[in-house]
Scaffold this motif. Structure first.
Motif, PDB file in Angstrom:
ATOM      1  N   LYS A 109       0.031  -6.714   0.374  1.00 51.66           N
ATOM      2  CA  LYS A 109       0.002  -5.246   0.374  1.00 51.66           C
ATOM      3  C   LYS A 109       1.555  -4.625   0.183  1.00 51.66           C
ATOM      4  CE  LYS A 109      -4.660  -4.529   2.490  1.00 51.66           C
ATOM      5  NZ  LYS A 109      -5.195  -4.045   3.498  1.00 51.66           N
ATOM      6  N   TRP A 110       2.353  -4.933   1.181  1.00 52.89           N
ATOM      7  CA  TRP A 110       3.935  -4.460   0.986  1.00 52.89           C
ATOM      8  C   TRP A 110       4.408  -4.803  -0.442  1.00 52.89           C
ATOM      9  CZ3 TRP A 110       8.052  -8.149   1.266  1.00 52.89           C
ATOM     10  CH2 TRP A 110       9.199  -7.650   1.477  1.00 52.89           C
ATOM     11  N   HIS A 154      15.124  -1.679  -2.490  1.00 52.72           N
ATOM     12  CA  HIS A 154      14.439  -0.389  -1.965  1.00 52.72           C
ATOM     13  C   HIS A 154      14.743   0.187  -0.596  1.00 52.72           C
ATOM     14  CE1 HIS A 154      11.778  -1.466  -5.450  1.00 52.72           C
ATOM     15  NE2 HIS A 154      11.033  -0.548  -5.072  1.00 52.72           N
ATOM     16  N   THR A 184      10.892  -4.329   7.338  1.00 51.81           N
ATOM     17  CA  THR A 184       9.921  -3.614   8.039  1.00 51.81           C
ATOM     18  C   THR A 184      10.117  -3.507   9.303  1.00 51.81           C
ATOM     19  OG1 THR A 184       8.407  -5.232   7.931  1.00 51.81           O
ATOM     20  CG2 THR A 184       8.469  -3.762   6.045  1.00 51.81           C
ATOM     21  N   GLN A 206       2.690  -5.284  -3.183  1.00 50.74           N
ATOM     22  CA  GLN A 206       2.115  -4.249  -4.334  1.00 50.74           C
ATOM     23  C   GLN A 206       2.582  -2.901  -4.137  1.00 50.74           C
ATOM     24  OE1 GLN A 206      -1.684  -4.764  -3.091  1.00 50.74           O
ATOM     25  NE2 GLN A 206      -2.083  -6.725  -4.812  1.00 50.74           N
ATOM     26  N   ASN A 207       3.090  -2.240  -3.014  1.00 51.30           N
ATOM     27  CA  ASN A 207       3.573  -0.910  -2.835  1.00 51.30           C
ATOM     28  C   ASN A 207       5.019  -0.775  -3.172  1.00 51.30           C
ATOM     29  OD1 ASN A 207       0.956  -0.339  -1.935  1.00 51.30           O
ATOM     30  ND2 ASN A 207       1.418  -0.717   0.208  1.00 51.30           N
ATOM     31  N   TYR A 244       5.171  -8.262 -10.891  1.00 48.36           N
ATOM     32  CA  TYR A 244       4.624  -8.855  -9.752  1.00 48.36           C
ATOM     33  C   TYR A 244       4.794 -10.163  -9.837  1.00 48.36           C
ATOM     34  CZ  TYR A 244       1.635  -9.123  -5.722  1.00 48.36           C
ATOM     35  OH  TYR A 244       1.051  -9.628  -4.359  1.00 48.36           O
ATOM     36  N   ASP A 301       6.548  -1.156  -6.069  1.00 52.89           N
ATOM     37  CA  ASP A 301       6.544  -0.863  -7.399  1.00 52.89           C
ATOM     38  C   ASP A 301       7.551  -1.643  -8.118  1.00 52.89           C
ATOM     39  OD1 ASP A 301       5.979   0.366  -9.652  1.00 52.89           O
ATOM     40  OD2 ASP A 301       7.023   2.181  -9.397  1.00 52.89           O
TER      41      ASP A 301
END
Length: 249
Positions: free
Chosen positions: A16-17, A46, A112, A19-20, A26, A22
């Motif tokens: 999920k991380w 990022h 994170t 995919q978020n 992918y 951007d």
């Protein structure tokens, strides 16, 4: 954004991380897409935009392009007192099994500051042993194939020292032979059981000629303990038909 792959070998929160974020693309093939370090630099941009300028990284797949990218990444990480495992970087560069997955999990915990429940432990060498153990014994590779699968050409090119590569090949061969020995030990009992099942069932012993004693016209069956199981003696009487003489006329 491209669709996520069906299986990545990553925990759900890491998927999920990714995919978020951007990203420009992918990762569909973890080994290939993280090999040259470009996606790693894009992920880090990022969070540390000033130190990771994506346009300065090469998107090529050559060994020289990979080495340049990873050298930049390691220098930039040192500014933030961050260090990726050397074994993980080398395994990712050479597309070793499981290396890219562990690399992404390391990145996730760094940027994170979150832990992962099912994170993989540190691995010193990345091989396909786990995958081979899932295969039946007959489908596993030969010794030469095991060396070819686990000692890549880029790995030899990056460190062309003969003795070093020889030790790596010997370690792979030793692991392969150990696996073969374990397979033989496990299958030995199964083969014996299969052989016993395939053995033809014992038939009732048929007495040979010496088991019979003839007395005149009456054959007599005696005990043939030497020919098989003991059988009680039994006399078989044969009744001859009575011949009637015809009258003379």
């Amino acid at each position: 954004m491209a669709a996520a792959p069906q299986r990545t070998g990553l925990p759900r929160e890491v998927v999920k991380w990714l995919q978020n974020l951007d990203l420009s693309f992918y990762p569909k093939n973890m080994r290939r897409d993280f090999s040259n370090g470009y996606l790693v630099a894009e992920i880090l941009s990022h969070y540390y935009n000033q130190d990771f300028q994506v346009q300065s990284y090469d998107r090529g797949a050559s060994l020289s392009a990979k080495q340049r990218n990873w050298s930049k990444i390691e220098r930039s990480l040192q500014k933030h007192n961050l260090h990726l495992m050397k074994e993980t970087i080398d395994g990712s560069v050479h597309c070793k099994p499981g290396a890219a997955e562990l690399l992404v999990q390391e990145l996730y915990t760094f940027v994170t500051n979150q832990s992962i429940r099912d994170v993989q432990g540190p691995v010193s060498d990345f091989t396909d042993q786990e995958y081979q153990e899932l295969l039946p014994a007959l489908a596993r590779p030969t010794a030469s194939s095991a060396i070819r699968n686990n000692l890549t050409m880029t790995e030899i090119m990056a460190q062309p020292d003969f003795s070093t590569n020889q030790r790596k090949a010997e370690l792979i061969l030793h692991r392969h032979l150990e696996q073969k020995a374990e397979d033989r030990a496990l299958n030995r009992g199964r083969l014996k059981l299969k052989a016993n099942r395939c053995r033809p069932a014992a038939k009732h012993p048929v007495p040979s000629d010496e088991c019979f004693a003839l007395s005149g016209d009456t054959p007599k069956l005696r005990s043939y303990s030497t020919c098989g199981a003991a059988v009680s003696s039994k006399e078989i009487k044969v009744h001859q038909p009575v011949r009637h003489s015809l009258p003379n006329y």
